[in-house]
Design a protein around this motif. Structure first.
Motif, PDB file in Angstrom:
ATOM      1  N   THR A 118       0.848  -1.196   0.000  1.00  0.00           N
ATOM      2  CA  THR A 118       0.000   0.000   0.000  1.00  0.00           C
ATOM      3  C   THR A 118       0.881   1.243   0.000  1.00  0.00           C
ATOM      4  N   ARG A 119       0.224   2.379  -0.067  1.00  0.00           N
ATOM      5  CA  ARG A 119       0.897   3.672   0.014  1.00  0.00           C
ATOM      6  C   ARG A 119       1.221   4.069   1.453  1.00  0.00           C
ATOM      7  N   LEU A 120       0.778   3.285   2.407  1.00  0.00           N
ATOM      8  CA  LEU A 120       0.898   3.655   3.814  1.00  0.00           C
ATOM      9  C   LEU A 120       2.225   3.204   4.412  1.00  0.00           C
ATOM     10  N   ILE A 121       2.702   3.966   5.377  1.00  0.00           N
ATOM     11  CA  ILE A 121       3.838   3.586   6.217  1.00  0.00           C
ATOM     12  C   ILE A 121       3.316   3.434   7.650  1.00  0.00           C
ATOM     13  N   ASP A 122       3.694   2.326   8.314  1.00  0.00           N
ATOM     14  CA  ASP A 122       3.279   2.082   9.700  1.00  0.00           C
ATOM     15  C   ASP A 122       4.148   2.865  10.683  1.00  0.00           C
TER      16      ASP A 122
END
Length: 285
Positions: A118-122
């Motif tokens: 995804t485009r997300l960073i945790d």
């Protein structure tokens, strides 16, 4: 005694200037690691641990062969991922996953937790969760923990919505009317270069809760979130990268389990997580 301890800690620091504009500090002793993150935990910083020194914060969807692909193509992959997930999970969605059926951004959050690109960073509000992910494997490699001041982000983040009023629900640019559906992130035309950090507001998403999790997102694909944070916050005292030598990993794993109750079994509190733990410890040795 305390002066000697302070002098010892100071001698253990190595300051490095990162190409991205982040300052880095190498924490060369167990004592220094524990002192630093106990201090930062009190200051509302956000943390991300990476088990090797990648020197960037590039989201999973932008790595390897997908990096640099046109926005239209990346949006199509993202849309297919969301639709396929929603079409399948509607038959058995757990209570904490139900919002993913109607929200694109929540769907991406759930997908990210289950390992889908995804485009997300945790991120985590707990430094010890970040330390765990930094030291959990790759024992032969130094690891890195990226941090930023969440209070500084909260102030600077609002300036973006005033600058780009299309990011607010009524187009007013009023920062208190920020559009949390992040509609503009999914439009085909290229968007202003904004950065946001947010979390899925539910008490029923066990992984996110166990990991004190948040997520960062950029309006554009192919963005290194380290660059986005630097450009937004500007003040280098409000973001930093820490390096932990490989030689400390094994001991730190024992310490954070015993002292902070942080271990894989508790960070993935669901059947999928338990099964993955079995696979890792029984078959992937």
């Amino acid at each position: 005694m305390y002066l000697r301890r302070y002098d010892k800690l100071c001698r253990s620091l190595t300051i490095i200037e990162m190409p991205t504009g982040w300052n880095s500090t190498k924490l060369t002793t167990i004592e220094l690691v524990l002192d630093k993150f106990e201090s930062l935990q009190k200051e509302r910083w956000m943390f991300r641990g990476q088990s090797q020194c990648y020197n960037n914060l590039l989201p999973s969807i932008d790595r390897l062969f997908l990096h640099g692909k046109p926005r239209e193509y990346m949006l199509s992959l993202e849309a297919k991922s969301i639709k396929l997930f929603q079409d399948n999970v509607k038959f058995f969605a757990a209570k904490g996953e139900e919002a993913a059926l109607t929200s694109e951004i929540v769907a991406l959050m759930v997908l990210r937790h289950y390992g889908v690109p995804t485009r997300l960073i945790d991120w985590s509000s707990s430094p010890w969760v970040a330390v765990y992910f930094a030291i959990c494997d790759h024992d032969e490699s130094d690891c890195e923990i990226w941090t930023f001041d969440n209070s500084s982000y909260a102030a600077k983040g609002k300036e973006q919505w005033r600058k780009w009023p299309q990011t607010t629900i009524d187009g007013s640019g009023d920062a208190d009317k920020f559009d949390y559906t992040l509609r503009t992130a999914f439009l085909e035309e290229d968007q202003p270069d904004w950065f946001v950090c947010l979390f899925y507001g539910t008490d029923n998403f066990p992984r996110q809760n166990a990991q004190s999790g948040s997520y960062s997102l950029t309006s554009r694909f192919g963005m290194d979130h380290a660059d986005s944070i630097r450009d937004l916050l500007k003040d280098q005292s409000s973001f930093h990268r820490y390096i932990i030598p490989s030689s400390l990993k094994s001991t730190l794993r024992q310490i954070i389990r015993a002292t902070y109750n942080i271990c894989r079994e508790l960070l993935f509190p669901d059947s999928a997580g338990a099964a993955e733990t079995v696979k890792m410890f029984v078959y992937n040795k």
